[in-house]
Design a protein around this motif. Sequence first.
Motif, PDB file in Angstrom:
ATOM      1  N   LEU A 350      29.720  17.755  17.064  1.00  0.00           N
ATOM      2  CA  LEU A 350      29.514  16.305  17.033  1.00  0.00           C
ATOM      3  C   LEU A 350      30.149  15.595  18.224  1.00  0.00           C
ATOM      4  O   LEU A 350      29.700  14.508  18.606  1.00  0.00           O
ATOM      5  N   ARG A 351      31.182  16.183  18.809  1.00  0.00           N
ATOM      6  CA  ARG A 351      31.875  15.511  19.906  1.00  0.00           C
ATOM      7  C   ARG A 351      31.009  15.373  21.156  1.00  0.00           C
ATOM      8  O   ARG A 351      31.369  14.640  22.063  1.00  0.00           O
ATOM      9  N   ARG A 352      29.892  16.076  21.189  1.00  0.00           N
ATOM     10  CA  ARG A 352      28.940  15.846  22.277  1.00  0.00           C
ATOM     11  C   ARG A 352      28.401  14.406  22.217  1.00  0.00           C
ATOM     12  O   ARG A 352      28.076  13.797  23.226  1.00  0.00           O
ATOM     13  N   HIS A 353      28.333  13.861  20.988  1.00  0.00           N
ATOM     14  CA  HIS A 353      27.820  12.503  20.799  1.00  0.00           C
ATOM     15  C   HIS A 353      28.931  11.459  20.774  1.00  0.00           C
ATOM     16  O   HIS A 353      28.661  10.264  20.915  1.00  0.00           O
ATOM     17  N   LEU A 354      30.173  11.892  20.569  1.00  0.00           N
ATOM     18  CA  LEU A 354      31.312  10.978  20.424  1.00  0.00           C
ATOM     19  C   LEU A 354      32.332  11.313  21.499  1.00  0.00           C
ATOM     20  O   LEU A 354      33.036  12.316  21.418  1.00  0.00           O
ATOM     21  N   GLN A 355      32.419  10.493  22.517  1.00  0.00           N
ATOM     22  CA  GLN A 355      33.324  10.765  23.634  1.00  0.00           C
ATOM     23  C   GLN A 355      34.434   9.717  23.685  1.00  0.00           C
ATOM     24  O   GLN A 355      34.280   8.602  23.179  1.00  0.00           O
ATOM     25  N   MET A 356      35.540  10.099  24.337  1.00  0.00           N
ATOM     26  CA  MET A 356      36.673   9.189  24.436  1.00  0.00           C
ATOM     27  C   MET A 356      37.223   9.199  25.851  1.00  0.00           C
ATOM     28  O   MET A 356      37.328  10.261  26.485  1.00  0.00           O
ATOM     29  N   VAL A 357      37.546   8.031  26.338  1.00  0.00           N
ATOM     30  CA  VAL A 357      38.238   7.885  27.624  1.00  0.00           C
ATOM     31  C   VAL A 357      39.640   7.403  27.298  1.00  0.00           C
ATOM     32  O   VAL A 357      39.825   6.327  26.741  1.00  0.00           O
ATOM     33  N   PHE A 358      40.638   8.230  27.649  1.00  0.00           N
ATOM     34  CA  PHE A 358      42.012   7.959  27.236  1.00  0.00           C
ATOM     35  C   PHE A 358      42.700   6.990  28.194  1.00  0.00           C
ATOM     36  O   PHE A 358      42.268   6.773  29.332  1.00  0.00           O
ATOM     37  N   GLN A 359      43.827   6.456  27.709  1.00  0.00           N
ATOM     38  CA  GLN A 359      44.569   5.465  28.490  1.00  0.00           C
ATOM     39  C   GLN A 359      45.200   6.053  29.740  1.00  0.00           C
ATOM     40  O   GLN A 359      45.190   5.434  30.795  1.00  0.00           O
ATOM     41  N   ASP A 360      45.749   7.272  29.640  1.00  0.00           N
ATOM     42  CA  ASP A 360      46.499   7.859  30.752  1.00  0.00           C
ATOM     43  C   ASP A 360      45.737   9.043  31.328  1.00  0.00           C
ATOM     44  O   ASP A 360      45.807  10.158  30.796  1.00  0.00           O
ATOM     45  N   PRO A 361      44.992   8.861  32.427  1.00  0.00           N
ATOM     46  CA  PRO A 361      44.218   9.970  32.986  1.00  0.00           C
ATOM     47  C   PRO A 361      45.090  11.075  33.566  1.00  0.00           C
ATOM     48  O   PRO A 361      44.643  12.209  33.707  1.00  0.00           O
ATOM     49  N   THR A 362      46.354  10.764  33.902  1.00  0.00           N
ATOM     50  CA  THR A 362      47.247  11.794  34.418  1.00  0.00           C
ATOM     51  C   THR A 362      47.430  12.903  33.383  1.00  0.00           C
ATOM     52  O   THR A 362      47.507  14.086  33.728  1.00  0.00           O
ATOM     53  N   GLN A 363      47.461  12.538  32.110  1.00  0.00           N
ATOM     54  CA  GLN A 363      47.649  13.514  31.049  1.00  0.00           C
ATOM     55  C   GLN A 363      46.337  14.094  30.538  1.00  0.00           C
ATOM     56  O   GLN A 363      46.313  15.195  29.990  1.00  0.00           O
ATOM     57  N   SER A 364      45.216  13.372  30.714  1.00  0.00           N
ATOM     58  CA  SER A 364      43.947  13.834  30.146  1.00  0.00           C
ATOM     59  C   SER A 364      43.108  14.654  31.118  1.00  0.00           C
ATOM     60  O   SER A 364      42.114  15.257  30.710  1.00  0.00           O
ATOM     61  N   VAL A 443      40.033   0.676  31.370  1.00  0.00           N
ATOM     62  CA  VAL A 443      39.935  -0.025  32.655  1.00  0.00           C
ATOM     63  C   VAL A 443      41.212  -0.787  32.989  1.00  0.00           C
ATOM     64  O   VAL A 443      41.247  -1.550  33.956  1.00  0.00           O
ATOM     65  N   SER A 444      42.285  -0.559  32.219  1.00  0.00           N
ATOM     66  CA  SER A 444      43.499  -1.360  32.393  1.00  0.00           C
ATOM     67  C   SER A 444      44.166  -1.128  33.740  1.00  0.00           C
ATOM     68  O   SER A 444      44.827  -2.017  34.269  1.00  0.00           O
ATOM     69  N   ALA A 445      44.012   0.084  34.332  1.00  0.00           N
ATOM     70  CA  ALA A 445      44.695   0.393  35.579  1.00  0.00           C
ATOM     71  C   ALA A 445      43.811   0.213  36.804  1.00  0.00           C
ATOM     72  O   ALA A 445      44.227   0.532  37.917  1.00  0.00           O
ATOM     73  N   LEU A 446      42.589  -0.284  36.617  1.00  0.00           N
ATOM     74  CA  LEU A 446      41.653  -0.376  37.731  1.00  0.00           C
ATOM     75  C   LEU A 446      41.817  -1.682  38.503  1.00  0.00           C
ATOM     76  O   LEU A 446      42.170  -2.718  37.945  1.00  0.00           O
ATOM     77  N   ASP A 447      41.530  -1.617  39.805  1.00  0.00           N
ATOM     78  CA  ASP A 447      41.486  -2.818  40.622  1.00  0.00           C
ATOM     79  C   ASP A 447      40.421  -3.764  40.085  1.00  0.00           C
ATOM     80  O   ASP A 447      39.440  -3.332  39.464  1.00  0.00           O
ATOM     81  N   VAL A 448      40.582  -5.043  40.388  1.00  0.00           N
ATOM     82  CA  VAL A 448      39.722  -6.049  39.756  1.00  0.00           C
ATOM     83  C   VAL A 448      38.252  -5.851  40.113  1.00  0.00           C
ATOM     84  O   VAL A 448      37.374  -5.957  39.249  1.00  0.00           O
TER      85      VAL A 448
END
Length: 540
Positions: A350-364, A443-448
Amino acid sequence: MTEHLLEVRDLSVRFHTATGTVNAVNGISWHLDRGETLAILGESGSGKSVSASAIMNLIDMPPGEIVSGEILFDGVDLLKATDEDRRSLNGKRISMIFQDPLSHLNPVYPVGWQIAETAMAHGQGRAEAYARTLQLMERVGIPNAKAAMKKYPHEFSGGQRQRLMIAMALVLKPDILIADEPTTALDVTVQAEVLSLLEELQEETGMGLLLITHDLGVVAEAAGRAVVMEGGRIVERGTPRDLYHNAQHPYTRKLLAAAPGRGEMRKAGEARRPILEVRDLKKNYGAFVALKGVGFDLHAGETLAVVGESGSGKSTVARLMLRLEEASGGAVRWRGEDLLTKSPRQMGELRRHLQMVFQDPTQSLNPHMSVFEIISEAWVIHPGIVPKSQWRSRVNQLLDQVGLKAEHAERHPHQFSGGQRQRIAIARALALEPDLIICDEAVSALDVSIQAQVIALLGKLRDELGIAFIFIAHDLPVVRDFADRVLVMQQGEIVEQGSVEQIFEAPRETYTQKLLAAGLDADPDVQAERRRIRMALADG
């Protein structure tokens, strides 16, 4: 002529890399006076952090090289000072706090020892250093400071860790504090508190404050003057009000145009059968109740934003839905099937249909894999989506969609900025063409401008492909522009929910009003009014 506390004159810095020479800073000049706040505004790669690193003698040489210029502190050129002289100044008279406090706090030592060690390294006795540490931890608002001195960095929230970094930087009462993106990943209320704390400490000590940021709202809230950097050069300078109302350079106007919170709010769609139904979702950690029975629906092609402070339970909801943690009770029905009863094998499919983008990409992101391997790994786990012969072209297409280049595919995560790593994580999530993407502060860490580009991309995918989003965020202007509906969470409960228009234009709960008042706006006049509202709400 009055001598400035700190003056940078014609500074140029370049880096020699395997692919050629990068001119990171090109002949910049600015000054900072005692008691003043100067903001250096620009996106990733503009050179703002490199110039601060030159002040602190933190540039690795080689590959870095300071080509020209002067850095005058109290009239003395730091670039001509000995390493011993620089070490005696760093921490004592010039201090710095960094964007990611967790990576700058030692995980194996108690925080009290780490703060006191700064003082002892500059000659203070142990008793005096620990007394000063306790005083500062209380001053920056750490609860039960005496007991907290014995805790380790992982035992504090992100906002508390940033407060600890501020305490460490101020332990020797510096003349200058350099704050490099000090509030980027913080919740809106914590962000406002940290900026207010810096302002109070500056008034108490008279220190000069150098704010390095990509956030126009931070400039409007805290700066007296600002310089705008692009491509290693200063393209414009002035007061926040001058820059907002009378920007001259196209780059400054581009930044202002990309600032969120000014678009037309989305209207709620027609009622239809939900694809996701969350009912009475609970999570206990021993005696601590993290979620107290949360419930909501999500429809195809809809964006549901979840907002609230750290500890409100919003990220816990996401982890429970994807079975990254097990719920203590409730149901999560995806197209009618309860995910909480699925076997690990069924969840994997099912995770093929349900994806997540985490807050800290350094760890993910796996540090041992190239970007190409990170993105294409999705097609190894879920074959049949993209033929192997097309992997390279599809990876290049995904990188282009999130604002990166094809040549980035062969690099590794450590070779990118924090914002670039987050774009890689978004590209990886898009690789599986999911039906639902959960964005946890994605998107919290991205440039405007990149933030605006990514939000536009996600909106296009939503509209064209019918992808639904659960958008966990502390950046309320982005929520205003992107979401259809909003859930407001506090202490494990939903305290208010409604359309974007209802939440932003007519919030019912005092807690929601406080969140909105704590948000930052690029317009200094709007920001001044929000500050007034914050003070009024604080006074009851």
